[in-house]
Motif scaffolding. Structure first.
Motif, mmCIF file in Angstrom:
data_model
loop_
_atom_site.group_PDB
_atom_site.id
_atom_site.type_symbol
_atom_site.label_atom_id
_atom_site.label_comp_id
_atom_site.label_asym_id
_atom_site.label_seq_id
_atom_site.Cartn_x
_atom_site.Cartn_y
_atom_site.Cartn_z
ATOM 1 N N GLU A 40 9.886 -9.381 -3.359
ATOM 2 C CA GLU A 40 9.008 -8.225 -3.242
ATOM 3 C C GLU A 40 9.555 -7.175 -2.281
ATOM 4 O OE1 GLU A 40 4.931 -9.134 -2.533
ATOM 5 O OE2 GLU A 40 4.995 -10.876 -3.825
ATOM 6 N N THR A 46 9.588 0.173 1.035
ATOM 7 C CA THR A 46 8.319 0.473 0.378
ATOM 8 C C THR A 46 7.514 1.400 1.260
ATOM 9 O OG1 THR A 46 8.265 -1.662 -0.738
ATOM 10 C CG2 THR A 46 6.187 -0.529 -0.514
ATOM 11 N N ARG A 47 6.926 2.416 0.645
ATOM 12 C CA ARG A 47 6.042 3.336 1.356
ATOM 13 C C ARG A 47 4.636 3.178 0.810
ATOM 14 N NH1 ARG A 47 8.310 9.085 0.458
ATOM 15 N NH2 ARG A 47 6.217 9.495 1.157
ATOM 16 N N LEU A 48 3.659 3.141 1.688
ATOM 17 C CA LEU A 48 2.264 3.149 1.290
ATOM 18 C C LEU A 48 1.719 4.534 1.575
ATOM 19 C CD1 LEU A 48 1.005 -0.266 2.666
ATOM 20 C CD2 LEU A 48 1.636 0.308 0.333
ATOM 21 N N VAL A 68 -4.846 4.149 -2.176
ATOM 22 C CA VAL A 68 -3.575 3.789 -1.554
ATOM 23 C C VAL A 68 -2.591 3.509 -2.673
ATOM 24 C CG1 VAL A 68 -2.375 2.199 -0.029
ATOM 25 C CG2 VAL A 68 -4.750 2.810 0.437
ATOM 26 N N ARG A 69 -1.447 4.170 -2.614
ATOM 27 C CA ARG A 69 -0.428 4.028 -3.654
ATOM 28 C C ARG A 69 0.829 3.449 -3.031
ATOM 29 N NH1 ARG A 69 1.885 9.363 -6.175
ATOM 30 N NH2 ARG A 69 2.745 9.298 -4.098
ATOM 31 N N ARG A 70 1.459 2.554 -3.738
ATOM 32 C CA ARG A 70 2.716 1.968 -3.294
ATOM 33 C C ARG A 70 3.851 2.688 -3.996
ATOM 34 N NH1 ARG A 70 4.396 -4.357 -4.051
ATOM 35 N NH2 ARG A 70 6.553 -4.107 -3.442
ATOM 36 N N ASP A 71 4.842 3.119 -3.202
ATOM 37 C CA ASP A 71 5.945 3.892 -3.745
ATOM 38 C C ASP A 71 7.258 3.347 -3.193
ATOM 39 O OD1 ASP A 71 7.213 5.832 -5.189
ATOM 40 O OD2 ASP A 71 6.525 7.520 -3.989
ATOM 41 N N THR A 72 8.347 3.722 -3.819
ATOM 42 C CA THR A 72 9.664 3.287 -3.366
ATOM 43 C C THR A 72 10.069 4.098 -2.144
ATOM 44 O OG1 THR A 72 10.252 2.817 -5.643
ATOM 45 C CG2 THR A 72 12.056 2.962 -4.087
#
Length: 92
Positions: A40, A46-48, A68-72
């Protein structure tokens, strides 16, 4: 390898830095360990991204919610070490 959540030391005085949001603090104060599977964790990180959303219904009632979005992340950065570097030198 299995990374574990922990508090990071401050660069100023070395005291532990608390997480800013409840997303990372859940169970931390109670001493519950939180492990992350190796697959993972990406090399790019990872950026939240948290954002408040607001809308109105047909009756005019205002509704606000948090997403809340999880992004690279942006990727790893090099600290600049240069080992075994070949450079041209002037002949003697």
């Amino acid at each position: 390898m299995q990374p574990q959540r922990a508090a990071m030391p401050s660069e100023v005085d070395g005291s532990p830095v608390a997480a800013r949001t409840a997303l990372l603090r859940e169970g931390f104060d109670a001493g519950n360990p939180y492990f992350v599977n190796e697959e993972e964790v990406r090399l790019t990180g990872t950026r939240l991204i948290a954002a408040y959303n607001r809308t109105r219904t047909r009756t005019g009632q205002v509704i606000v919610w948090l997403t809340v979005r999880r992004d690279t992340g942006r990727g790893g950065h090099s600290s600049g070490p240069a080992f075994d570097l070949l450079t041209d030198t002037a002949p003697q």
